[in-house]
Design a protein around this motif. Sequence first.
Motif, short mmCIF file in Angstrom:
data_model
loop_
_atom_site.label_atom_id
_atom_site.label_comp_id
_atom_site.label_asym_id
_atom_site.label_seq_id
_atom_site.Cartn_x
_atom_site.Cartn_y
_atom_site.Cartn_z
N ARG A 54 1.46 6.69 -6.82
CA ARG A 54 0.35 7.59 -7.11
C ARG A 54 0.76 9.05 -6.92
O ARG A 54 0.45 9.91 -7.74
N LYS A 55 1.50 9.33 -5.85
CA LYS A 55 1.96 10.70 -5.59
C LYS A 55 2.98 11.14 -6.64
O LYS A 55 2.97 12.30 -7.08
N GLU B 269 0.83 -1.21 0.00
CA GLU B 269 0.00 0.00 0.00
C GLU B 269 0.86 1.26 0.00
O GLU B 269 0.56 2.23 -0.68
N ASP C 49 0.97 4.04 -2.92
CA ASP C 49 0.73 5.44 -2.59
C ASP C 49 1.87 6.32 -3.11
O ASP C 49 1.64 7.41 -3.63
N LYS C 50 3.13 5.85 -2.97
CA LYS C 50 4.28 6.59 -3.50
C LYS C 50 4.18 6.75 -5.00
O LYS C 50 4.44 7.82 -5.55
#
Length: 190
Positions: free
Chosen positions: A177-178, A170, A174-175
Amino acid sequence: MATAMLSKTVPGVLLGSTSSRRSPLAFSSGCTTRVLRALAPRPAPAGPTSSGRAVALVVRASNEEKEVQYNKEFGYSRKDVILIGVGLIALGYALYYGLQAGGMEPGMAGNWVQLIIFMGICVGWVSTYIFRVATKQMTYVKQLEQYEEAVMRKRVEEMTEAELEQLASEVDADKQRKAAARAAAQQQQQ
């Protein structure tokens, strides 16, 4: 008699007298200390002040003692405080005799020195407080951060391998996506 029996039957128990109110029972486990209220009967000594006394019990949960870490910054040791005090006194004397050498009367020079030193200390202390508030270096904020860190560390320790792997995936997602959002924002700016 009751204190002797308690100290013999319960190893690691420290006994001491306190006021006539309920005495705090400090129970230490690791780095936290819990205070409990207890009232233990104790034989009263002879005399007019022998009304109900309590016994304070201090029980250590483990034999592990954490090593004390002292603050090494300037101003946090006795030597530093003494140096600051001697420096302020020396500054006062230097200002006093300097103002007298400049032609001021001794009484007026003393008043000005008191005003300058007092205002300097007040403004200096208040400015350090404002600086600590602005940079969030206050004791409460530090304690809150340490508590949150300890809670998260405890939660990670209690997680299973599968939960840790899922959390890691996860975080990686998230990394990514950012990073994609930053790249898209940079392309829009150009």
